[in-house]
Write an enzyme that holds these catalytic residues in place. Structure first.
Site, PDB file in Angstrom:
ATOM      1  N   ASP A 170       8.641 -15.016 -22.553  1.00 41.52           N
ATOM      2  CA  ASP A 170       7.402 -15.438 -21.556  1.00 41.52           C
ATOM      3  C   ASP A 170       9.419 -16.417 -21.249  1.00 41.52           C
ATOM      4  O   ASP A 170       9.830 -17.025 -22.193  1.00 41.52           O
ATOM      5  CB  ASP A 170       6.966 -16.523 -22.072  1.00 41.52           C
ATOM      6  N   TYR A 228       4.100 -22.440 -24.587  1.00 40.24           N
ATOM      7  CA  TYR A 228       2.861 -22.504 -23.761  1.00 40.24           C
ATOM      8  C   TYR A 228       3.095 -21.538 -22.077  1.00 40.24           C
ATOM      9  O   TYR A 228       4.269 -20.870 -22.616  1.00 40.24           O
ATOM     10  CB  TYR A 228       3.081 -23.875 -22.740  1.00 40.24           C
ATOM     11  N   LYS A 240       9.453 -19.354 -11.879  1.00 41.20           N
ATOM     12  CA  LYS A 240      10.769 -20.556 -11.687  1.00 41.20           C
ATOM     13  C   LYS A 240      11.648 -20.151 -10.988  1.00 41.20           C
ATOM     14  O   LYS A 240      11.872 -19.965 -10.151  1.00 41.20           O
ATOM     15  CB  LYS A 240      10.760 -21.548 -12.581  1.00 41.20           C
TER      16      LYS A 240
END
Length: 437
Positions: free
Chosen positions: A238, A143, A266
């Site tokens: 990623d 994702y 994050k």
């Protein structure tokens, strides 16, 4: 008696789609309704009804020091007194860029954005411009945010709700994206052969963590690097989840693989909205105002987010947080595996049903698949029994442990978790597994 959480959720459903601002929070995958948080501190959260939980979601990864760590709160408070947003360069942006480039050797230049989605989207645009090609290879279950071109056989919330792609994505966008099974090097080579001189980039999570947690087979990442180099395509990691969590230099430090571009998020925001992408200088120099690739953001490099992220990263280094997280993770793994073995060896009276559980961990990230192993890709992860997972989730929640409300999300341990927290969690996992039978 109606709880405050149920009242709030009822109100939210009237004004917010699904009652939540991110789909997995709705608890639909576990046949429940969400609780609402009143406050959080350290490794725990308290809901509006006064219930206390040991938290292993950690705001889906950013809370690596736990909730509301003093060093981060103090940095935010101090920065806020100087202004919340400028839209003008500020010194903290420079400090963050220097720290990222110092800690992640593959990154020579970096640009701050406001989310992981924005970071991956920008990587794709930049790769296409740099190579003059249009097609992208991604991997099933990885994702990369809700970018149109990347919502093909994706993970995270889309997978949780049984929709590995999304409505509203034009077919023309999907036609430019090739999604392959993770860990299949031969199919990767074949994709390059069948799309010669058309592949701009290969993007992946080097440690897939949005369809549960699983790992690359030996040499798979090395093959990716070799094939990208051989075919003139860029390799994009990623590391929105793994960046600064699994190691100081992220997954690329662990595996010794150097991507061309990296997406981050994050942890570098200390709990505030943030993202970043960076890589080789010759690629990054294609960005406006130096180059022809346009990318901009009103709140990019926001001083509050930069202050929070810098404080968190520096504290992690000061306390050697990765060593502590590995120790806590190892303790968690030992107790979880003991609980799984005990439940398998001691079925409830009169029950002969076998429940398969596969446990994966790397550092402070973990996942319990309710499926027989090995789990090495999306297809094997999807063998999981979602109904059994839902029962396990609620069994833990009612005993005071909050795991992600989805089989296909992972758990996070923070430096604020204590050995006692882990010990208690191990006992609760055992009880919850025993009561599944």
């Amino acid at each position: 008696m109606t709880s405050r959480s149920s009242e709030l959720f009822s109100r939210a459903e009237n004004r917010i789609p699904g009652g939540v601002n991110s789909p997995v929070r709705a608890f639909r995958n576990v046949d429940g309704a969400p609780f609402f948080v009143a406050h959080a501190e350290g490794a725990k959260v308290w809901d509006v009804d006064g219930n206390e939980y040991i938290d292993y979601v950690g705001s889906w990864g950013p809370a690596i020091l736990g909730h509301a760590p003093k060093v981060v709160v103090d940095a935010v408070r101090e920065a806020a007194t100087r202004g919340l947003s400028f839209g003008i360069p500020n010194p903290l942006e420079v400090e963050m860029a220097e720290l990222i480039c110092d800690w992640v050797p593959s990154i020579e230049k970096v640009r701050m954005v406001n989310s992981g989605t924005e970071a991956t989207m920008s990587c794709i645009r930049l790769a296409r411009a740099f190579t003059g090609r249009d097609k992208i290879i991604k991997f099933d279950g990885c994702y990369h945010g809700h970018v149109d071109a990347l919502l093909v056989k994706t993970g995270s919330g889309a997978l949780t709700h049984g929709q590995p792609s999304s409505a509203g994505v034009p077919a023309a966008f999907v036609d430019l994206t090739i999604s392959l099974p993770f860990n299949d090097a031969e199919l990767l080579r074949k994709a390059f052969q069948e799309n010669k001189n058309e592949i701009a980039a290969v993007m992946l999570e080097p440690i897939p963590a949005n369809a549960g947690l699983y790992f690359s087979k030996e040499k798979f990442l090395s093959v990716l690097r070799e094939e990208c180099t051989r075919n003139g395509a860029l390799l994009i990691f990623d590391e929105v989840i793994t960046g600064f969590r699994v190691a100081r230099g992220g997954a690329q430090e662990i595996y010794g693989i150097k991507p061309d571009l990296t997406a981050l998020g994050k942890i570098i925001g200390g709990g505030l909205p943030v993202g970043a992408f960076g890589g080789r200088a010759e690629i990054m120099n294609q960005l406006s105002p130096d180059g022809p690739v346009y990318q901009a953001g009103t709140l990019s490099g926001n001083p509050i987010a930069m202050a929070a992220g810098l404080a968190q990263l520096r504290e992690l280094e000061r306390i050697n947080g990765w060593k502590l997280l590995e120790e806590l993770g190892a303790q968690f793994e030992e107790l979880a595996l003991d609980a799984i073995k005990f439940a398998a060896a001691n079925p409830s009276r009169g029950s002969h049903a076998k429940i398969d559980v596969t446990f994966h961990r790397l550092g402070s990230m973990f996942c319990l698949f309710f499926a027989a192993g090995p789990v090495v890709d999306l297809a094997s992860a999807q063998r999981s029994d979602l109904k059994i997972f839902a029962r396990f989730f609620h069994g833990c929640l009612k005993r005071g442990v909050y795991f992600a409300p989805s089989q296909f999300e992972i758990g996070f341990i923070s430096t604020a978790h204590t050995a006692e927290d882990i010990e208690r969690t191990g006992a609760i996992i055992r009880e919850a597994l025993e009561n599944l039978r």
